[in-house]
Write a protein that holds these residues in place. Structure first.
Motif, PDB file in Angstrom:
ATOM      1  N   LEU A   1      48.199 132.866  63.381  1.00  0.00           N
ATOM      2  CA  LEU A   1      48.511 132.334  62.047  1.00  0.00           C
ATOM      3  C   LEU A   1      49.149 130.951  62.122  1.00  0.00           C
ATOM      4  CD1 LEU A   1      49.922 135.547  60.324  1.00  0.00           C
ATOM      5  CD2 LEU A   1      47.697 134.471  59.937  1.00  0.00           C
ATOM      6  N   GLU A   2      49.372 130.432  63.316  1.00  0.00           N
ATOM      7  CA  GLU A   2      49.971 129.097  63.424  1.00  0.00           C
ATOM      8  C   GLU A   2      49.105 128.047  62.723  1.00  0.00           C
ATOM      9  OE1 GLU A   2      49.762 126.673  67.109  1.00  0.00           O
ATOM     10  OE2 GLU A   2      49.104 128.519  68.061  1.00  0.00           O
ATOM     11  N   GLY A   3      47.785 128.238  62.714  1.00  0.00           N
ATOM     12  CA  GLY A   3      46.913 127.303  62.004  1.00  0.00           C
ATOM     13  C   GLY A   3      47.193 127.295  60.514  1.00  0.00           C
ATOM     14  N   SER A   4      47.461 128.469  59.950  1.00  0.00           N
ATOM     15  CA  SER A   4      47.793 128.558  58.528  1.00  0.00           C
ATOM     16  C   SER A   4      49.122 127.867  58.238  1.00  0.00           C
ATOM     17  CB  SER A   4      47.864 130.036  58.101  1.00  0.00           C
ATOM     18  OG  SER A   4      46.635 130.693  58.351  1.00  0.00           O
ATOM     19  N   PHE A   5      50.092 128.057  59.131  1.00  0.00           N
ATOM     20  CA  PHE A   5      51.383 127.386  58.946  1.00  0.00           C
ATOM     21  C   PHE A   5      51.241 125.869  59.124  1.00  0.00           C
ATOM     22  CE2 PHE A   5      53.159 131.660  59.900  1.00  0.00           C
ATOM     23  CZ  PHE A   5      53.983 131.772  58.789  1.00  0.00           C
ATOM     24  N   ALA A   6      50.333 125.439  60.006  1.00  0.00           N
ATOM     25  CA  ALA A   6      50.096 124.003  60.173  1.00  0.00           C
ATOM     26  C   ALA A   6      49.529 123.405  58.887  1.00  0.00           C
ATOM     27  CB  ALA A   6      49.137 123.753  61.336  1.00  0.00           C
ATOM     28  N   ALA A   7      48.593 124.116  58.268  1.00  0.00           N
ATOM     29  CA  ALA A   7      48.023 123.647  57.000  1.00  0.00           C
ATOM     30  C   ALA A   7      49.080 123.633  55.903  1.00  0.00           C
ATOM     31  CB  ALA A   7      46.851 124.537  56.590  1.00  0.00           C
ATOM     32  N   LEU A   8      49.935 124.669  55.872  1.00  0.00           N
ATOM     33  CA  LEU A   8      51.012 124.718  54.887  1.00  0.00           C
ATOM     34  C   LEU A   8      51.990 123.562  55.088  1.00  0.00           C
ATOM     35  CD1 LEU A   8      52.559 126.170  52.610  1.00  0.00           C
ATOM     36  CD2 LEU A   8      53.681 127.555  54.383  1.00  0.00           C
ATOM     37  N   GLY A   9      52.361 123.308  56.346  1.00  0.00           N
ATOM     38  CA  GLY A   9      53.271 122.200  56.636  1.00  0.00           C
ATOM     39  C   GLY A   9      52.656 120.856  56.288  1.00  0.00           C
ATOM     40  N   GLY A  10      51.368 120.702  56.580  1.00  0.00           N
ATOM     41  CA  GLY A  10      50.683 119.458  56.241  1.00  0.00           C
ATOM     42  C   GLY A  10      50.669 119.210  54.743  1.00  0.00           C
ATOM     43  N   TRP A  11      50.520 120.299  53.975  1.00  0.00           N
ATOM     44  CA  TRP A  11      50.514 120.181  52.511  1.00  0.00           C
ATOM     45  C   TRP A  11      51.903 119.871  51.970  1.00  0.00           C
ATOM     46  CZ3 TRP A  11      52.307 124.137  48.880  1.00  0.00           C
ATOM     47  CH2 TRP A  11      52.068 123.794  47.548  1.00  0.00           C
ATOM     48  N   LEU A  12      52.920 120.586  52.476  1.00  0.00           N
ATOM     49  CA  LEU A  12      54.280 120.430  51.959  1.00  0.00           C
ATOM     50  C   LEU A  12      54.913 119.102  52.353  1.00  0.00           C
ATOM     51  CD1 LEU A  12      55.807 123.992  52.569  1.00  0.00           C
ATOM     52  CD2 LEU A  12      55.234 122.957  50.362  1.00  0.00           C
ATOM     53  N   ILE A  13      54.712 118.690  53.606  1.00  0.00           N
ATOM     54  CA  ILE A  13      55.443 117.536  54.142  1.00  0.00           C
ATOM     55  C   ILE A  13      54.596 116.264  54.165  1.00  0.00           C
ATOM     56  CG2 ILE A  13      56.687 116.661  56.167  1.00  0.00           C
ATOM     57  CD1 ILE A  13      57.312 119.601  56.856  1.00  0.00           C
ATOM     58  N   LEU A  14      53.318 116.403  54.505  1.00  0.00           N
ATOM     59  CA  LEU A  14      52.464 115.224  54.650  1.00  0.00           C
ATOM     60  C   LEU A  14      51.527 115.001  53.468  1.00  0.00           C
ATOM     61  CD1 LEU A  14      51.486 115.724  58.413  1.00  0.00           C
ATOM     62  CD2 LEU A  14      53.322 114.301  57.477  1.00  0.00           C
ATOM     63  N   SER A  15      51.601 115.892  52.485  1.00  0.00           N
ATOM     64  CA  SER A  15      50.738 115.797  51.283  1.00  0.00           C
ATOM     65  C   SER A  15      49.259 115.863  51.640  1.00  0.00           C
ATOM     66  CB  SER A  15      51.041 114.500  50.500  1.00  0.00           C
ATOM     67  OG  SER A  15      52.391 114.469  50.085  1.00  0.00           O
ATOM     68  N   GLU A  16      48.926 116.607  52.700  1.00  0.00           N
ATOM     69  CA  GLU A  16      47.524 116.796  53.058  1.00  0.00           C
ATOM     70  C   GLU A  16      46.887 117.827  52.128  1.00  0.00           C
ATOM     71  OE1 GLU A  16      48.151 115.999  57.864  1.00  0.00           O
ATOM     72  OE2 GLU A  16      47.586 117.982  57.127  1.00  0.00           O
ATOM     73  N   VAL A  17      45.653 117.579  51.748  1.00  0.00           N
ATOM     74  CA  VAL A  17      44.942 118.489  50.849  1.00  0.00           C
ATOM     75  C   VAL A  17      43.631 118.900  51.505  1.00  0.00           C
ATOM     76  CG1 VAL A  17      43.886 118.786  48.582  1.00  0.00           C
ATOM     77  CG2 VAL A  17      45.957 117.409  48.815  1.00  0.00           C
ATOM     78  N   LEU A  18      43.351 120.201  51.487  1.00  0.00           N
ATOM     79  CA  LEU A  18      42.098 120.719  52.032  1.00  0.00           C
ATOM     80  C   LEU A  18      41.081 120.883  50.908  1.00  0.00           C
ATOM     81  CD1 LEU A  18      43.370 123.529  54.453  1.00  0.00           C
ATOM     82  CD2 LEU A  18      42.456 121.294  55.094  1.00  0.00           C
ATOM     83  N   SER A  19      39.865 120.410  51.143  1.00  0.00           N
ATOM     84  CA  SER A  19      38.785 120.628  50.180  1.00  0.00           C
ATOM     85  C   SER A  19      38.342 122.079  50.237  1.00  0.00           C
ATOM     86  CB  SER A  19      37.602 119.713  50.510  1.00  0.00           C
ATOM     87  OG  SER A  19      37.042 120.079  51.774  1.00  0.00           O
ATOM     88  N   LEU A  20      37.551 122.506  49.255  1.00  0.00           N
ATOM     89  CA  LEU A  20      37.038 123.874  49.238  1.00  0.00           C
ATOM     90  C   LEU A  20      36.222 124.150  50.496  1.00  0.00           C
ATOM     91  CD1 LEU A  20      36.698 126.557  47.767  1.00  0.00           C
ATOM     92  CD2 LEU A  20      34.700 125.572  46.583  1.00  0.00           C
ATOM     93  N   ARG A  21      35.440 123.168  50.942  1.00  0.00           N
ATOM     94  CA  ARG A  21      34.644 123.308  52.156  1.00  0.00           C
ATOM     95  C   ARG A  21      35.552 123.522  53.364  1.00  0.00           C
ATOM     96  NH1 ARG A  21      29.566 120.910  54.103  1.00  0.00           N
ATOM     97  NH2 ARG A  21      29.714 120.500  56.348  1.00  0.00           N
ATOM     98  N   SER A  22      36.639 122.748  53.438  1.00  0.00           N
ATOM     99  CA  SER A  22      37.567 122.882  54.561  1.00  0.00           C
ATOM    100  C   SER A  22      38.288 124.222  54.537  1.00  0.00           C
ATOM    101  CB  SER A  22      38.574 121.735  54.540  1.00  0.00           C
ATOM    102  OG  SER A  22      37.941 120.483  54.723  1.00  0.00           O
ATOM    103  N   VAL A  23      38.674 124.682  53.341  1.00  0.00           N
ATOM    104  CA  VAL A  23      39.341 125.982  53.219  1.00  0.00           C
ATOM    105  C   VAL A  23      38.423 127.090  53.724  1.00  0.00           C
ATOM    106  CG1 VAL A  23      40.214 127.690  51.585  1.00  0.00           C
ATOM    107  CG2 VAL A  23      40.870 125.301  51.353  1.00  0.00           C
TER     108      VAL A  23
END
Length: 302
Positions: free
Chosen positions: A246-268
């Motif tokens: 699940l570290e990948g999920s936490f990486a995506a969460l951290g990227g969204w919260l701290i770096l304002s990264e957004v995943l597209s529907l395709r990426s999700v």
């Protein structure tokens, strides 16, 4: 569920969270220093924190067993390659992408096991197909353009998978703490040597990267490694690996919260397929472990 099992699962989830948010720290560090310097100092800190633990638990000799040095040094070089490629990849890709793609190593491990005459099985091949489909959706954009950062991280996942196989071989003969200490030292020395030749190093950059480096060295390596070791004493390896994936999920969460990264529907969707492939691979490992004791153990990949 027993309180001890709940505590173990909680420790493993905290470990996965620390590793996941480490991708954010690694990416922030790239704003101030080069990838080799960041990797070198990070692993140097990790080795310094682990040293007293290894001395306390190293038995009467309190010394590194000399016979493990060649194997641990080679393992350290492989870990250096994986860590350096991952860090370079983070210059060009998002923390979320890097977290999920790095997790591919749990799928690659059994494939490399073919060279050690370890059977793969149908479930594992199904996991590979899921992972490949997920990687395509995550990294290959319309028009067949590929993010170069994702390619670097994918290459790092291959080295991390090789690292797991090497650790599996060495850990059957030598204390794991000493193996970790030696390989972390090798990664630190080689990374800093390369950084001295290829990267500009200044005090301002070091100060700017101080917090990400401290998190990456002490949090991701020393603290998370210790939590993983404590929790896995009473948890089945495959169960632990599923939670750690699940570290990948936490990486995506951290990227969204701290770096304002957004995943597209395709990426999700790609992330979901990658995660499904990782979990299926570990389920296959759990079934195989019921009949064999030759299943490689997971290792730190962030």
């Amino acid at each position: 569920m027993k309180p001890r099992a709940i505590l173990n699962d909680a420790l493993l989830l905290v470990t996965a969270a620390i590793w996941g948010f480490a991708f954010v720290a690694q990416r922030l560090g790239m704003d101030h220093v080069g990838p080799f310097f960041f990797t070198g100092v990070r692993f140097l800190l990790g080795a310094m924190v682990l040293l007293p633990v290894a001395l306390l638990r190293g038995g009467p000799s309190r010394r590194v067993p000399g016979a493990l040095l060649p194997g641990a040094a080679v393992t350290g070089l492989v870990l250096f390659a994986g860590s350096a490629l991952q860090q370079i990849g983070l210059v060009y890709t998002t923390a979320g992408n890097a977290g999920f793609i790095t997790g591919l190593y749990v799928v690659m491990v059994p494939l490399l096991g073919i060279f050690r005459r370890q059977a793969v099985g149908g479930l594992r091949w199904g996991a590979v197909l899921l992972a490949v489909a997920g990687l395509y959706l995550l990294s290959v954009q319309p028009g067949a353009s590929v993010n170069p950062g994702d390619l670097f991280v994918m290459a790092s996942a291959l080295f991390f998978a090789l690292h797991v196989q090497l650790i599996d071989h060495l850990s059957r003969r030598y204390p794991v703490l000493w193996i970790s200490l030696v390989q972390y030292g090798v990664v630190a020395l080689v990374s800093l040597a390369v950084a001295a030749v290829r990267e500009p190093i200044d005090l301002a950059g070091m100060r700017g990267a101080a917090v990400p480096i401290l998190y990456g060295g002490i949090g991701s390596i020393a603290i998370a490694y210790t939590l993983q070791t404590v929790a896995q004493r009473r948890a089945a390896p495959s169960h632990a690996a599923i939670l750690l994936s699940l570290e990948g999920s936490f990486a995506a969460l951290g990227g969204w919260l701290i770096l304002s990264e957004v995943l597209s529907l395709r990426s999700v969707l790609g992330c979901a397929l990658l995660l499904a492939g990782m979990i299926l691979s570990q389920v296959a490992g759990f079934r195989r472990a019921a009949f064999s004791r030759q299943e490689p153990l997971p290792s730190v990949a962030s």
